[in-house]
Design a protein around this motif. Structure first.
Motif, PDB file in Angstrom:
ATOM      1  N   LYS A 142       1.016  -1.238  -0.100  1.00 19.93           N
ATOM      2  CA  LYS A 142       0.018  -0.127   0.141  1.00 19.93           C
ATOM      3  C   LYS A 142       0.813   1.379   0.074  1.00 19.93           C
ATOM      4  O   LYS A 142       0.427   2.179  -0.777  1.00 19.93           O
ATOM      5  CB  LYS A 142      -0.991   0.086   1.172  1.00 19.93           C
ATOM      6  CG  LYS A 142      -2.216  -0.834   0.902  1.00 19.93           C
ATOM      7  CD  LYS A 142      -3.006  -1.041   2.233  1.00 19.93           C
ATOM      8  CE  LYS A 142      -3.957  -1.951   2.178  1.00 19.93           C
ATOM      9  NZ  LYS A 142      -5.033  -2.170   3.406  1.00 19.93           N
ATOM     10  N   LEU A 194       2.269   1.838  -3.510  1.00 17.01           N
ATOM     11  CA  LEU A 194       1.276   2.191  -4.487  1.00 17.01           C
ATOM     12  C   LEU A 194       0.855   3.489  -4.365  1.00 17.01           C
ATOM     13  O   LEU A 194       0.640   4.377  -5.015  1.00 17.01           O
ATOM     14  CB  LEU A 194      -0.271   1.265  -4.272  1.00 17.01           C
ATOM     15  CG  LEU A 194       0.000  -0.254  -4.490  1.00 17.01           C
ATOM     16  CD1 LEU A 194      -1.368  -0.902  -4.117  1.00 17.01           C
ATOM     17  CD2 LEU A 194       0.415  -0.447  -6.061  1.00 17.01           C
ATOM     18  N   SER A 195       1.240   4.263  -3.080  1.00 18.45           N
ATOM     19  CA  SER A 195       1.062   5.628  -2.936  1.00 18.45           C
ATOM     20  C   SER A 195       2.383   6.385  -3.249  1.00 18.45           C
ATOM     21  O   SER A 195       2.401   7.518  -2.806  1.00 18.45           O
ATOM     22  CB  SER A 195       0.963   5.763  -1.494  1.00 18.45           C
ATOM     23  OG  SER A 195       1.864   5.549  -0.413  1.00 18.45           O
ATOM     24  N   THR A 223      -0.571  -9.393  -5.375  1.00 18.19           N
ATOM     25  CA  THR A 223      -0.183  -8.094  -5.954  1.00 18.19           C
ATOM     26  C   THR A 223      -0.419  -8.477  -7.291  1.00 18.19           C
ATOM     27  O   THR A 223      -0.746  -7.229  -8.088  1.00 18.19           O
ATOM     28  CB  THR A 223       1.393  -8.108  -5.992  1.00 18.19           C
ATOM     29  OG1 THR A 223       2.017  -8.859  -6.722  1.00 18.19           O
ATOM     30  CG2 THR A 223       1.977  -7.708  -4.303  1.00 18.19           C
ATOM     31  N   LYS A 239      -3.269  -6.253  -8.179  1.00 19.77           N
ATOM     32  CA  LYS A 239      -3.282  -4.957  -8.201  1.00 19.77           C
ATOM     33  C   LYS A 239      -2.480  -4.139  -9.648  1.00 19.77           C
ATOM     34  O   LYS A 239      -2.072  -3.127  -9.438  1.00 19.77           O
ATOM     35  CB  LYS A 239      -2.395  -4.448  -7.193  1.00 19.77           C
ATOM     36  CG  LYS A 239      -3.356  -4.818  -5.662  1.00 19.77           C
ATOM     37  CD  LYS A 239      -2.577  -4.519  -4.470  1.00 19.77           C
ATOM     38  CE  LYS A 239      -3.233  -5.216  -3.190  1.00 19.77           C
ATOM     39  NZ  LYS A 239      -4.705  -4.963  -3.028  1.00 19.77           N
ATOM     40  N   ASN A 270       0.763  -4.952 -11.063  1.00 23.02           N
ATOM     41  CA  ASN A 270       2.073  -4.320 -10.760  1.00 23.02           C
ATOM     42  C   ASN A 270       3.001  -4.911 -11.815  1.00 23.02           C
ATOM     43  O   ASN A 270       2.572  -6.048 -12.383  1.00 23.02           O
ATOM     44  CB  ASN A 270       2.566  -4.785  -9.377  1.00 23.02           C
ATOM     45  CG  ASN A 270       1.745  -4.165  -8.172  1.00 23.02           C
ATOM     46  OD1 ASN A 270       1.816  -2.891  -7.696  1.00 23.02           O
ATOM     47  ND2 ASN A 270       0.917  -5.118  -7.597  1.00 23.02           N
ATOM     48  N   SER A 298       8.977   1.918 -12.634  1.00 21.53           N
ATOM     49  CA  SER A 298       8.111   2.056 -11.583  1.00 21.53           C
ATOM     50  C   SER A 298       7.115   3.400 -11.868  1.00 21.53           C
ATOM     51  O   SER A 298       5.950   3.296 -11.258  1.00 21.53           O
ATOM     52  CB  SER A 298       8.721   2.360 -10.275  1.00 21.53           C
ATOM     53  OG  SER A 298       9.271   3.731 -10.248  1.00 21.53           O
ATOM     54  N   LYS A 301       4.175   1.526 -13.940  1.00 24.76           N
ATOM     55  CA  LYS A 301       3.402   0.867 -12.866  1.00 24.76           C
ATOM     56  C   LYS A 301       4.083   0.761 -11.676  1.00 24.76           C
ATOM     57  O   LYS A 301       5.492   0.463 -11.896  1.00 24.76           O
ATOM     58  CB  LYS A 301       2.901  -0.413 -13.352  1.00 24.76           C
ATOM     59  CG  LYS A 301       1.697  -0.593 -14.612  1.00 24.76           C
ATOM     60  CD  LYS A 301       1.361  -2.116 -14.764  1.00 24.76           C
ATOM     61  CE  LYS A 301       0.111  -2.089 -15.851  1.00 24.76           C
ATOM     62  NZ  LYS A 301      -0.251  -3.350 -16.202  1.00 24.76           N
ATOM     63  N   PRO A 302       3.461   0.343 -10.584  1.00 23.45           N
ATOM     64  CA  PRO A 302       4.384   0.250  -9.338  1.00 23.45           C
ATOM     65  C   PRO A 302       5.322  -1.168  -9.798  1.00 23.45           C
ATOM     66  O   PRO A 302       4.710  -2.105 -10.374  1.00 23.45           O
ATOM     67  CB  PRO A 302       3.255  -0.251  -8.162  1.00 23.45           C
ATOM     68  CG  PRO A 302       2.244   0.545  -8.671  1.00 23.45           C
ATOM     69  CD  PRO A 302       2.084   0.550 -10.328  1.00 23.45           C
TER      70      PRO A 302
END
Length: 170
Positions: free
Chosen positions: A25, A28-29, A56, A59, A61, A139, A142-143
């Motif tokens: 999290k 992701l921030s 993950t 999400k 990544n 990054s 995407k993360p």
């Protein structure tokens, strides 16, 4: 292609998975993190990482994998492996087969003579900067999760690079 018929349920690692999800999290921030998972051989470190990566994937990544070998003497081997393999996390399994900024840092251009462990400091500094920039670029798409397995076998150059990247991503 290897097909796994069933994967055993992960038992007794809820707390560790929750910690990893909290770190995700934060990532992701926009806050980079370096996480080390340690333990005795056979204690389930890889299984824990795989379970986390399964979470993950939902999400969206990017995931890169590198690993160390016990008898390898090539500096930066886990990073060479990570950048040489496909980057997971986009339709079809890859975003780039070889990141653009890494083309000059391939094995063909590796400035090391056979059986030599000396690396010119200028090249090392440039390589560290190029790798950190490439990871930061990826990054931004995407993360990014960079998994480096068996780092207890890593050479000192790879450890130094990991330390540099860890400071760069904050």
């Amino acid at each position: 292609k290897l097909v796994v018929l069933s994967e055993p349920v992960l038992v007794g690692r809820e707390e560790e998975l929750e910690k990893l999800e909290r770190k995700l999290k934060s990532v992701l921030s926009g806050k980079g993190k370096t996480i080390f998972i340690s333990g005795e051989a056979g204690s389930g470190k890889t299984r824990l990482v795989n379970e986390f990566l399964n979470i993950t994937k939902k999400k969206e990544n990017l995931i890169m994998f590198g690993w160390c070998l016990s008898n390898n003497t090539l500096p930066y081997f886990p990073f060479i492996e990570a950048f040489s393999s496909n980057i997971m996390g986009i339709e079809g399994g890859t975003i780039l087969s070889q990141p653009v900024g890494m083309k000059s840092w391939s094995l063909e251009n590796y400035p090391i003579e056979k059986n030599s462990m000396s690396i010119p400091q200028v090249w090392k500094d440039q390589a560290f900067i190029a790798i950190a920039r490439e990871l930061l670029y990826l990054s931004s798409v995407k993360p990014l999760i960079l998994v480096l397995e068996d780092m207890h076998w890593a050479d000192s150059a790879s450890i130094a690079l990991l330390h540099y990247i860890s400071r760069s991503i904050i």
